[in-house]
Design a protein around this motif. Structure first.
Motif, mmCIF file in Angstrom:
data_model
loop_
_atom_site.group_PDB
_atom_site.id
_atom_site.type_symbol
_atom_site.label_atom_id
_atom_site.label_comp_id
_atom_site.label_asym_id
_atom_site.label_seq_id
_atom_site.Cartn_x
_atom_site.Cartn_y
_atom_site.Cartn_z
ATOM 1 N N LYS A 52 0.076 -0.737 -0.686
ATOM 2 C CA LYS A 52 -0.113 -1.773 -2.029
ATOM 3 C C LYS A 52 0.418 -1.232 -3.192
ATOM 4 O O LYS A 52 0.397 -0.019 -3.746
ATOM 5 C CB LYS A 52 -1.671 -2.333 -2.112
ATOM 6 N N GLN A 80 -2.079 3.227 -1.150
ATOM 7 C CA GLN A 80 -1.903 2.632 -2.666
ATOM 8 C C GLN A 80 -0.733 3.300 -3.260
ATOM 9 O O GLN A 80 -0.536 4.534 -3.087
ATOM 10 C CB GLN A 80 -3.179 2.471 -3.524
ATOM 11 N N TRP A 128 1.248 -0.896 -7.483
ATOM 12 C CA TRP A 128 0.755 -1.171 -8.976
ATOM 13 C C TRP A 128 1.802 -0.562 -9.857
ATOM 14 O O TRP A 128 2.599 0.607 -9.589
ATOM 15 C CB TRP A 128 -0.714 -0.554 -9.214
ATOM 16 N N VAL A 139 0.581 -5.638 -6.147
ATOM 17 C CA VAL A 139 -0.958 -5.992 -6.370
ATOM 18 C C VAL A 139 -1.033 -6.343 -8.027
ATOM 19 O O VAL A 139 -1.765 -7.548 -8.236
ATOM 20 C CB VAL A 139 -2.073 -5.096 -6.086
ATOM 21 N N HIS A 180 -2.404 -9.445 -12.600
ATOM 22 C CA HIS A 180 -2.680 -9.498 -11.062
ATOM 23 C C HIS A 180 -1.306 -10.595 -10.734
ATOM 24 O O HIS A 180 -1.123 -11.354 -11.099
ATOM 25 C CB HIS A 180 -3.879 -10.097 -10.462
#
Length: 412
Positions: A61, A7, A63, A150, A207
């Motif tokens: 992923k 992440q 963010w 994400v 999202h």
């Protein structure tokens, strides 16, 4: 069993950027944390790219947490919450918060969660909102070598926050990210990610839906395929040249090799033409998408007045709510707003229509709107009546009981 996954959390504020790589599974650990001053006079998408350059290339992923996105709390009357479907709650919140956020509800992305403050007459929501164009630009700015985006959120949400705490949701007393060390930023990212992937989530996240490749991504993919094909051709030409040197003693073999090479070159050129045609097709599709976006923007501008009226109507319906009538449907027919429902009798319908007409007359922006005389009919064998109220722009004669129009032969 928990599956480990990489992440990456990107922090962007007005004066610095940071990138934190983490490993998430049964627990979340920080792999690497880097921060740097934000380059001056840069757009948010450029700042996101700058943050990715702070570390090595890693598939993960993504963010994105930035203070460019709006975050705040919105309160809705329970009558309004119960009157709209779950799918329309986000649109209703966007309409309600427009004056505070300055973001058009028709051109925004929204993430929200209910705070459940146990209030009898209202429901409190915590939201994150971003302009649609800014949201799409930020998502598109993420490098292709990393994983998918994400979700995005506001950097106001990085402090530890309890889901049901009103004070925590409104508090801005947090230590600025720019004052934290890289280790402290890494720990902050770990705590933030724990809340983001919790079930249920404890912070509002916008999202990113999984979609097909965009036209730009398809063009890049096509260019990559073309580059690989050219490299393969170059390698093949080198191999062919070596073979021709070894077969120079036999003229017939040289002629056969040349013919074979010509066929391969023709096939390569044919494939290149096919790829060029696909690229041209993708460009045309992109142009069509641009035109569609322009048309959508035009329609959104045309519905500016309707958007404001929808927010006013919901508040008016909450003000005129009564146990003697119930609104079952709100729709637009031929540029007129139509309210349908049931009531205990015709007098209840007339009273509701009169109250709604007064609300319109007392407003500033919609004083020219009026309520047409209600249309009613008997609700079968039940002691109820169904009714329809039509709201129109422009003044009509005042309402009175004689204006009520019945469908059928029954009057109440």
């Amino acid at each position: 069993m928990f599956t480990q996954s990489n992440q990456t959390v990107i922090f962007v504020t007005s004066d610095f950027v940071a990138r934190v790589d983490l490993s998430a599974g049964q627990s979340i650990t920080v792999i690497e944390s880097k921060a740097a001053p934000r380059a001056p006079f840069t757009e948010l998408s450029d700042a996101v790219r700058q943050a990715f350059e702070l570390g090595s290339r890693r598939r993960s992923k993504v963010w994105i947490v930035a203070d460019d996105f709006y975050s705040g709390c919105v309160e809705l009357p329970l009558d309004v919450v119960n009157a709209v479907t779950d799918e329309l709650i986000g649109q209703t919140l966007a309409l309600e918060v427009e004056y505070d956020s300055g973001i058009s509800p028709f051109e925004s992305k929204m993430g929200f969660l209910s705070l459940h403050d146990n209030k009898k007459d209202e429901r409190r929501y915590w939201i994150t909102q971003a302009e649609a164009s800014q949201f799409e630009s930020v998502v598109a700015s993420v490098p292709s070598w990393t994983g998918p985006v994400v979700g995005v959120a506001s950097s106001r949400l990085i402090a530890p926050i309890e889901k049901n705490s009103k004070a925590a949701a409104d508090s801005n007393e947090t230590k600025p990210l720019v004052q934290l060390t890289e280790n402290e930023i890494g720990e902050t990212a770990r705590e933030w990610l724990t809340k983001a992937i919790a079930a249920p989530a404890t912070i509002p996240i916008i999202h990113v839906a999984k979609t097909e490749l965009t036209a730009t991504q398809k063009r890049r993919q096509g260019m990559l395929i073309a580059g690989v094909a050219m490299l393969m051709c170059a390698l093949h030409f080198g191999t062919v040249n070596q073979q021709r040197l070894r077969l120079v003693a036999t003229e017939s073999q040289l002629v056969s090799q040349e013919q074979q090479l010509r066929k391969q070159v023709d096939e390569t050129e044919r494939r290149m033409r096919t790829m060029q045609a696909e690229l041209t097709k993708d460009q045309a599709a992109n142009d069509t998408k641009t035109k569609l976006i322009a048309e959508q923007q035009r329609r959104a501008a045309e519905h500016e007045t309707n958007r404001k009226f929808a927010s006013f109507l919901l508040k008016s319906l909450s003000t005129t709510a009564s146990d003697k009538h119930n609104i079952s449907k709100i729709e637009v027919e031929n540029s007129q707003t139509v309210l349908s429902g049931v009531a205990i009798n015709g007098h209840a319908v007339a009273s509701f229509a009169k109250s709604l007409d007064v609300q319109l007359k007392e407003s500033v922006e919609f004083a020219s709107w009026s309520v047409k005389p209600p249309e009613m009919s008997s609700a079968g064998s039940q002691s109820l009546v169904t009714f329809k109220l039509i709201l129109v722009s422009g003044s009509i004669q005042g309402l009175n009981l004689t204006d009520i129009r019945w469908r059928g032969n029954h009057a109440r």
